[in-house]
Scaffold this motif. Sequence first.
Motif, PDB file in Angstrom:
ATOM      1  N   SER A   1      -2.367   0.133   6.378  1.00  0.00           N
ATOM      2  CA  SER A   1      -1.810   0.401   4.894  1.00  0.00           C
ATOM      3  C   SER A   1      -0.701  -0.579   4.481  1.00  0.00           C
TER       4      SER A   1
ATOM      5  N   ILE B   1      -3.094  -2.823   1.793  1.00  0.00           N
ATOM      6  CA  ILE B   1      -3.468  -2.209   0.311  1.00  0.00           C
ATOM      7  C   ILE B   1      -2.468  -1.921   0.228  1.00  0.00           C
ATOM      8  N   GLN B   2      -1.239  -1.625   0.796  1.00  0.00           N
ATOM      9  CA  GLN B   2       0.104  -2.042  -0.476  1.00  0.00           C
ATOM     10  C   GLN B   2       0.634  -3.080  -1.214  1.00  0.00           C
TER      11      GLN B   2
ATOM     12  N   VAL C   1      -1.314  -5.301  -1.527  1.00  0.00           N
ATOM     13  CA  VAL C   1      -2.626  -5.276  -2.769  1.00  0.00           C
ATOM     14  C   VAL C   1      -1.906  -4.672  -3.951  1.00  0.00           C
ATOM     15  N   ASN C   2      -1.506  -3.982  -3.681  1.00  0.00           N
ATOM     16  CA  ASN C   2      -1.325  -3.269  -5.183  1.00  0.00           C
ATOM     17  C   ASN C   2      -0.375  -3.848  -5.614  1.00  0.00           C
TER      18      ASN C   2
ATOM     19  N   ILE D   1     -11.378  -6.490  -0.636  1.00  0.00           N
ATOM     20  CA  ILE D   1     -10.192  -5.181  -0.727  1.00  0.00           C
ATOM     21  C   ILE D   1      -9.072  -5.841  -1.706  1.00  0.00           C
TER      22      ILE D   1
ATOM     23  N   ALA E   1      -9.034  -5.349  -5.623  1.00  0.00           N
ATOM     24  CA  ALA E   1      -7.803  -4.379  -6.479  1.00  0.00           C
ATOM     25  C   ALA E   1      -6.905  -5.201  -7.220  1.00  0.00           C
TER      26      ALA E   1
ATOM     27  N   ASP F   1       6.812   3.357   8.718  1.00  0.00           N
ATOM     28  CA  ASP F   1       4.818   3.729   8.504  1.00  0.00           C
ATOM     29  C   ASP F   1       5.282   4.753   9.975  1.00  0.00           C
TER      30      ASP F   1
ATOM     31  N   GLU G   1      -5.791  -0.401 -12.112  1.00  0.00           N
ATOM     32  CA  GLU G   1      -4.780  -0.749 -11.059  1.00  0.00           C
ATOM     33  C   GLU G   1      -3.408  -0.558 -11.791  1.00  0.00           C
TER      34      GLU G   1
END
Lengths: 319, 293, 535
Positions: free
Chosen positions: A273, A276-277, A279-280, B139, B143, C214, C412
């Motif tokens: 996670s 992915i975060q 990268v975003n 990914i 992305a 997390d 995005e």
Amino acid sequence: MWRYILRRIFVQGIPVLLGFSFFLYLVVTLAPGSPVTHLRGVPNLDSAVIEQRKAQLGIDQPFLVQYLQWLGRIVRGDLGLSFDSARRPVADLIKERMPATITLSLASIILGWGIGIPVGILSARYQYSILDYLITFFAFVGISIPSFFFGLILLYVFALKLNVLPAGGFFLAGEVKTLAGYISYLCLPALTLGLGSIAGVARYMRASLLEVINQDYLRTARAKGLAERIVIYKHALRNALLPILTLLGFMIPSIFSGAVIVESIFAWPGLGSLAIQAVNERNYPVIMGINMMFAVLIFLGSIIADISYAFADPRIRYD
Amino acid sequence: MEAALYREQLSSGKKIWRRFRRNRLAVAGLVVLILFVLSAIFAPWLAKHDPNRNNLRERNQPPSREHPLGTDDMGRDILARTLYGGRISLTVGLVSVGISLSIGLILGSLAGFFGGMVDTLIMRLADIFYSFPFLILAITIAAIFGPSIYNTMIILGVLSWPGPARLLRAEFLKLKTTDFVTAATGIGASPARIMFRHILPNAFSPLLVSATLGVASSILSEAGLSFLGLGVPPPAPSWGNMLNRARPLHILANMPWMWVPPGLAIFVVVLAINFAGDGLRDAFDPRQDLSGK
Amino acid sequence: MRRWLMVVLLLLCLSVAAAAQEAPKQGGTFRYGITVNPRGMFNPILYTEVYDGLVIDVVYDGLIYIDRNLQPQPRIAKSWEISEDGTEITFYLHEGIKFHDGVELTAKDVAFTYMTILHPEYTGVRYSNFNMLVGAKDYKEGKTDTVPGIEVIDDYTIKFKVEEPHAPLLVSFGYGILPAHLLEDIPVGELEQAPFNLNPIGSGPFKFVEFLTDQHVILEANEDYFLGRPNIDTLVYQKVAQDAIPIYLQQNRVDYVAISADQFAQVDAMEGIDTYVYEELSYNYICFNMRQERFADRAVRQAITYGFDRQTYVDIIREGFGIVANAPMPTASWAYTSEGIDTYDYNPERAAELLAEAGWQPGPDGVLEKDGMRLEFEFLVPEGSRQTEQMALLFQQNMEDLGIKVNLVFMEFSAAVDRVDAREFDTFTMGWSLGVDPDPYGIWHSTSLWNDPGFYNDESDRLLEAGRRETDPAKRKEIYGEWQRLINRELPTMFLSYGVTISAVNQRVKGIDTDPGPLGPLVGRELVRTIWLED
């Protein structure tokens, strides 16, 4: 032996890792979007603050300067500071989540070998029987089913319908951390991630064992009258296990990749996670840090696989 | 001499087919694949509804006569979307394998033919691409450059070239020192000619197997990327992004018609490819067949 | 006589029983579910993320807090005075407030907190909220050592001065007050890296205990809190996966969590869980790039608005959890008005009329054209929300019926923002989350960075500037009313829906606001201090 290892690291590993890091950093910085996008939510912001932030992060510099700065830090072991608003050291962020991903990966490798090897042996021992066909069929199923679909099925059956396992996540604050509890949280994600490994190892074990069983020297051993079982287990197995070790070199990258998806489905608090975060959010230091770490681990994995191969087979010599 | 080579290949072609036919699972796989390709091609005729036509009043409906597989959260027919999703999967699979084969063929041949520095450089490049966390790379790149069907095909293709390249290079190394290549060079055949007329045909079988399995792997990867929202973007249907819509637990638990068809489709197609590809590999290389025939 | 005695006894019993029922129980752990991880920047002047704010809200106190009606109420400041001309505000602090390490909080800490924001090496983003204080700019540029606009009068009195009255200023005094004695020796430029940010010490009702990324944040009640110890013992911010929320509620693993529209039906039906629906200070929109000639014409913007069935969007796609919006001030805001606001009800005929009157005719492929321009354009849709995706699809379909071709471009969020900032877009959709003060200047003034539509209107600017200066709430409301009508007429942006949120609360939690205002059943985090748990 040591010469071989050193040569692998310096002649092969370092240039490859360097090239990889360059390529990755290039892609990441060239892309649209920037790390300061999240400032959009702050009312009354004026452009001076945004420019200041960009300077703080170093992203106002040209790509090559940024890359060299990053490289300079990383050879000293400094992974840099995260680009998000907390600016914590990347190493800390990774350290916090790595154990969860490593545990998951280890669990699925153990499952892969633990179930795959015996199943493969059975399959070879009883070749062409119904058991063999069944096992082969399920092995194919295992490598064909998309991991996330399998994960969704497991969630559906065990968590939602039967309610015997948690629907993802991890221990809640205050929940007593028992081993049984830990295993219950780990169970579904590890199974999902491990399925491909189990299937792959089983098939490989079967093929490897079959190939060895029919070799001449074993016929000789049989001719000498040793019981069949001893023949198989003592001689064939040791030789058949060799290729499995090299499998490790292939399994590790695919497990790390798969972990990202599996962690996403089961909300497992690992590196997936974070990756992915990052990268975003265009969090360059974190993206680089995680990818480089995986790259190094994978490279080490392949070296270990090659070395174990050499230890197990005295005929192989690296120098 | 070339004529003899070809005649030998023809008769062995028949032999290969015969060996393949004996493997029932492989044949079954091939049949399923043919059905899949046909259904993808004839999707517009097989699907009664437009896969992209929303009808909010008919959302989330279970299978019925009007909609044999039910509708999704925008009222779109799931059967139609599954069929059209097959087109996407097939296209992405074929195109990405095409890209990886093209790059791999060129680089692998260069490496095998010239050897030396060229070889080392190309193999290092292959290492960079090969041993790293494929999905995480995919990914990251997806992305960043945005989810689109074209980006997906390019990413999957470009990240997979080391496989075919290694194969081709191995073929080159095997055959480079054989007599007839030396002879051919001796009578003045150009490198390109040698490559195309002699080496490539021998590489055909392992390349075919690699390509077949590559398509399976591409389909799985595309599904994975779309599942994470980084592959084929909405509204176009892809099996992966259809599964993505079913992630909320209440859909998972109560509306299985939304996720079972695409998931099953991926599974069946990839399984079929694996059976057929494995059968193909066995048919090309009789040494692997231990039944003693 | 005996009867009289019995009545007295009965009354006594009843009142004891009543009191016993109302007396809050002490103890227990309150589990607040969150779907996004806090970053670990638990510093009130450096944080930017909402989820860090959750922790900051309970660990620190500010001079004021915001109540359920969005009005400032005393907290560290027991009262304040605003001068006649509106340029001075003096806060009188409570005595005896202590930080979690026992040191007393005084005006010195307040001054330290605000001076740090104005400091030349300050790395955060809050400067623009306070740059109107007298002398702030000179201090920021390093020309002076002090800020005349921040004056410590004595240990419990502090005065802030501005050049001109600035209405939004008062509510921004809610920032948590930092302990000067722990931070004054750290160079301001390095405050970001201070370990303090991961182990905050404030003066708030809860003390920080632990942060596991997390997973959770654990906080415990501050026994010495000046308004009295919180009723609960422990507050846990528990990370939960969005998709798994209904299961967590059912299994009694969280007490309070926000749920999405599609989870409502399932959660509402659960026993032991109550749901609260309330309007928030947010809205989403479709923005037109008025720098393009085709969108510069108001008739086109209005026609497109008439031509999109926003009510269906709210009723079906949002499952009723929304309110069709026609101006950028939500119903939850005290400045909201519906007087004179055109609701642009879905009317495709009217839309077609407007377009025809403006000279748009269908071209050979059916798409409307005029003078070489076509009504075919890109619609940027940031990914991440199923509802947004569905809205885009509906919009595309509605527009097709009018002869307008909309090309959906899903991208995005970060990439979409890039294009919007570069003004390389035709239309796009996003949303705004608004602050407590209704001042729209930051988004809507023509000089604003976020002037995405390219809206340049002198009257609008004038009203916004006036609204900032006007300290009388009634007059301010009038100014903003006029401004809303202007925006509603000009429609630089099509407004879609005001935010409506659903909170799910376990029934064992007592003392929440059962008629929640825009800040929800816990009034932000305010009521966490006073709720109690009854198992």
